[in-house]
Design a protein around this motif. Structure first.
Motif, PDB file in Angstrom:
ATOM      1  N   LYS A 342      56.243  78.594  50.031  1.00 58.13           N
ATOM      2  CA  LYS A 342      55.128  77.668  50.207  1.00 58.13           C
ATOM      3  C   LYS A 342      54.159  77.761  49.030  1.00 58.13           C
ATOM      4  CE  LYS A 342      51.599  76.062  53.461  1.00 58.13           C
ATOM      5  NZ  LYS A 342      50.616  75.827  52.402  1.00 58.13           N
ATOM      6  N   ILE A 343      53.914  78.978  48.556  1.00 58.09           N
ATOM      7  CA  ILE A 343      53.022  79.157  47.414  1.00 58.09           C
ATOM      8  C   ILE A 343      53.590  78.456  46.182  1.00 58.09           C
ATOM      9  CG2 ILE A 343      52.013  80.855  45.836  1.00 58.09           C
ATOM     10  CD1 ILE A 343      51.950  82.816  48.225  1.00 58.09           C
ATOM     11  N   VAL A 344      54.895  78.605  45.960  1.00 52.88           N
ATOM     12  CA  VAL A 344      55.541  77.982  44.804  1.00 52.88           C
ATOM     13  C   VAL A 344      55.490  76.463  44.912  1.00 52.88           C
ATOM     14  CG1 VAL A 344      57.746  77.643  43.620  1.00 52.88           C
ATOM     15  CG2 VAL A 344      57.049  79.949  44.319  1.00 52.88           C
ATOM     16  N   THR A 345      55.898  75.927  46.031  1.00 48.68           N
ATOM     17  CA  THR A 345      55.926  74.466  46.174  1.00 48.68           C
ATOM     18  C   THR A 345      54.525  73.863  46.129  1.00 48.68           C
ATOM     19  OG1 THR A 345      56.024  74.732  48.594  1.00 48.68           O
ATOM     20  CG2 THR A 345      58.111  74.431  47.433  1.00 48.68           C
ATOM     21  N   ASP A 346      53.541  74.574  46.655  1.00 50.31           N
ATOM     22  CA  ASP A 346      52.159  74.092  46.560  1.00 50.31           C
ATOM     23  C   ASP A 346      51.705  74.043  45.101  1.00 50.31           C
ATOM     24  OD1 ASP A 346      51.980  73.783  49.276  1.00 50.31           O
ATOM     25  OD2 ASP A 346      50.749  75.567  49.638  1.00 50.31           O
ATOM     26  N   ALA A 347      52.133  75.039  44.306  1.00 45.25           N
ATOM     27  CA  ALA A 347      51.747  75.064  42.892  1.00 45.25           C
ATOM     28  C   ALA A 347      52.368  73.889  42.136  1.00 45.25           C
ATOM     29  CB  ALA A 347      52.180  76.387  42.255  1.00 45.25           C
ATOM     30  N   VAL A 348      53.620  73.575  42.448  1.00 47.64           N
ATOM     31  CA  VAL A 348      54.286  72.441  41.799  1.00 47.64           C
ATOM     32  C   VAL A 348      53.605  71.127  42.199  1.00 47.64           C
ATOM     33  CG1 VAL A 348      56.451  71.169  41.559  1.00 47.64           C
ATOM     34  CG2 VAL A 348      56.476  73.675  41.604  1.00 47.64           C
ATOM     35  N   LYS A 349      53.280  70.994  43.480  1.00 53.03           N
ATOM     36  CA  LYS A 349      52.599  69.781  43.943  1.00 53.03           C
ATOM     37  C   LYS A 349      51.234  69.624  43.260  1.00 53.03           C
ATOM     38  CE  LYS A 349      54.745  69.774  48.538  1.00 53.03           C
ATOM     39  NZ  LYS A 349      54.533  70.055  49.977  1.00 53.03           N
ATOM     40  N   ALA A 350      50.516  70.730  43.136  1.00 58.28           N
ATOM     41  CA  ALA A 350      49.192  70.676  42.514  1.00 58.28           C
ATOM     42  C   ALA A 350      49.289  70.282  41.044  1.00 58.28           C
ATOM     43  CB  ALA A 350      48.496  72.027  42.651  1.00 58.28           C
ATOM     44  N   LEU A 351      50.390  70.656  40.404  1.00 59.74           N
ATOM     45  CA  LEU A 351      50.581  70.295  39.002  1.00 59.74           C
ATOM     46  C   LEU A 351      50.761  68.786  38.842  1.00 59.74           C
ATOM     47  CD1 LEU A 351      50.899  71.577  36.154  1.00 59.74           C
ATOM     48  CD2 LEU A 351      53.371  71.609  36.582  1.00 59.74           C
ATOM     49  N   GLY A 352      51.351  68.175  39.845  1.00 61.21           N
ATOM     50  CA  GLY A 352      51.512  66.727  39.807  1.00 61.21           C
ATOM     51  C   GLY A 352      52.698  66.247  38.991  1.00 61.21           C
ATOM     52  N   LYS A 353      53.568  67.144  38.609  1.00 59.13           N
ATOM     53  CA  LYS A 353      54.775  66.770  37.861  1.00 59.13           C
ATOM     54  C   LYS A 353      55.839  67.835  38.129  1.00 59.13           C
ATOM     55  CE  LYS A 353      52.509  66.864  33.972  1.00 59.13           C
ATOM     56  NZ  LYS A 353      52.209  66.729  32.540  1.00 59.13           N
ATOM     57  N   GLY A 354      57.091  67.460  37.937  1.00 57.16           N
ATOM     58  CA  GLY A 354      58.187  68.383  38.184  1.00 57.16           C
ATOM     59  C   GLY A 354      58.837  68.123  39.532  1.00 57.16           C
TER      60      GLY A 354
END
Length: 520
Positions: A342-354
């Motif tokens: 969840k921490i990883v996927t939240d970080a990717v979502k927050a980045l807005g790309k990938g």
């Protein structure tokens, strides 16, 4: 005295003295384990560097079976001033540093090939330790663990099946599991010194000690480090720490479409590494590093010079390859992995790309499959696809180190691409992320059968080293042809200290003269 025919005689050694040395080598290891004829020597000196292979021809190959035989070999080499270059299980195609050297004025060295010293001496399943000889391969170690049902994982480089854990660790190589900093996971060495004496480092020097493979430091100065990337002794045994197999494992892949995304990727992933949310070495593979694992270059471009940007973009779109392709994994209990995912996927979502993918999404699709196996210590030769990319048998790895900051990776990528493209070569690169550092590994691929391409490759490598040095960067490993140039990057004081140690330990300069720019 032996009546052998000799293909070469070491520089600075008379033919009579070398024949006398060969006779003594035969008495130690047996005539069958002394190779001197051209046909048997040729496979040992084939290189992928932009140099004539003949310059790296050796005079003999010796294949000992014990530490005692290595001691005798070293004493004979001292007697006749014969230079000797130890090698574990072969050559390192990327760096060329497990093969014979070519120190100035010291051609035609004798090579020690440790293929017969391939015993796994001890594995402690509870403590996760192993004691190995240098001829043991990664595949052999993995097979041993599986055969004995020992739930330990091996961290290995790519491609690794035929490589040696001892050899890779001595050259400070890296892998892709949480134990990927290989020298950090080394504990205890047995070293034959240039005078033939045997040193056991750290707790190995204590008679009856049972902690040789568990406590690195011992008493007094820590010595193991001076025997890595050096020529101060010959390592005949090494202790390693192995990772206990976790209850669960979740590899994943994040695809980014734009070259400029590299800065944001690094800055997103760094906090996850530092917090040990992602405990293994994360890989950021560029499209032109990724593609050779699955397709030939000629599918999209068969012309001269660097692959044009529009052809790269067409390849990426058609093959589903990102500009940057990120590989990492989570390890632990299912409950731990769920939280960290969840921490990883939240970080990717927050980045807005990938776009993020798991094993369930990718299945056995390459190159994800071999990357997923690699992050749990799986054996693979998939990355040898790099050598098919351009063809012609030429390859050099340029590996500058940088800090794990996005601004630095953007700068290094642009700098390397400009120089490579200038000389007609592709940027085939990846970043391997440690905790706070990044190994920027670039494969300079060229056609060694083409004289102009080979000349350009040599000039390109030299320019890469000098230009990166001028920007405060230096490589952490290199091939034999550029060791002196790289050693200069680290300054005259370090070179002088290295030489002082060499003269003290090896006054005759017999062990691997010129290795890492070190000679007497």
């Amino acid at each position: 005295m032996t009546t052998r025919e000799l293909a070469h005689v070491p520089d600075g050694v008379s033919k009579e003295d070398f024949l006398a040395a060969i006779a003594k080598f035969e008495a130690v290891v047996g005539a069958d384990n002394v190779l001197t004829d051209e046909d048997r020597l040729t496979p040992y000196f084939k290189t992928m560097m932009p140099v004539a292979d003949e310059e790296y021809a050796m005079s003999a190959v010796l294949q000992p079976t014990s530490t005692e035989q290595v001691q005798d070999i070293v004493r004979i080499c001292n007697e006749f001033r014969v230079p000797v270059w130890p090698t574990s299980t072969g050559r390192n195609f990327g760096y060329g540093t497990y093969a014979q050297g070519n120190a100035k004025g010291r051609r035609h060295q004798v090579v020690i090939d440790f293929r017969h010293m391939n015993r796994i001496l001890e594995v402690d399943a509870e403590l996760g330790t192993a004691l190995l000889e240098p001829g043991v391969t990664y595949q052999q170690l993995v097979d041993y663990l599986e055969e004995h049902n020992i739930p330990l994982w091996v961290s290995c480089p790519a491609p690794s099946a035929i490589a040696s854990p001892v050899g890779n660790t001595l050259d400070r190589g890296v892998g892709y599991t949480p134990y990927g900093e290989h020298f950090m996971m080394q504990c205890g060495m047995e070293v034959v010194l240039p005078d033939g004496e045997v040193l056991r480092t750290a707790m190995g020097g204590v008679e009856g000690s049972n902690s040789w493979q568990v406590f690195k430091w011992g008493f007094g100065p820590y010595l193991d480090g001076i025997f890595t990337q050096s020529n101060y002794g010959i390592v005949t045994k090494m202790g390693l720490w192995l990772m206990h197999k976790p209850p669960a494992y979740k590899p994943f892949y994040i695809r980014f479409n734009d070259d400029d995304d590299i800065a944001a990727i690094v800055d997103m992933m760094r906090p996850l590494r530092l917090a040990q949310i992602i405990p293994n070495a994360v890989v950021f593979a560029h499209a032109l590093w990724e593609a050779p694992a699955i397709i030939p270059r000629s599918k999209y471009y068969d012309g001269k010079g660097a692959m044009p940007v529009e052809r790269i973009e067409a390849m990426k779109a058609a093959e589903g390859i990102g500009a940057w392709n990120v590989y990492a994994a989570l390890y632990g209990t299912p409950e731990q992995i769920e939280v960290n995912w969840k921490i990883v996927t939240d970080a990717v979502k927050a980045l807005g790309k990938g776009e993020i993918f798991t094993a369930e999404d990718m299945g056995d699709k390459e190159p994800f499959a071999y990357r997923a196996a690699l992050m749990r210590g799986g054996m693979s030769l998939q990355e040898f696809g790099l050598y098919r990319w351009r063809g012609g048998g030429g390859s050099m790895w340029f590996a500058p180190v940088t800090v794990a900051k996005g601004s630095e990776t953007r700068k290094q990528t642009a700098l390397a691409t400009r120089i490579l493209n200038k000389w007609g070569f592709d940027y085939c690169g990846e970043y391997i992320v440690g905790m706070r550092d990044m190994h920027h590994v670039i494969d300079l691929l060229f056609d060694k059968t083409d004289e102009e391409d080979t000349k350009n490759a040599h000039a390109c490598m030299s320019e890469l080293i000098e230009t990166f040095r001028s920007e405060g960067y230096a490589v952490y490993r290199t091939n034999n042809a550029f060791m002196d140039q790289v050693a200069d990057c680290y300054g005259p004081v370090q070179r002088r200290i290295n030489q002082t140690l060499k003269r003290a330990l090896d006054p005759n300069g017999i062990i691997a003269p010129g290795k890492s720019g070190i000679d007497i």
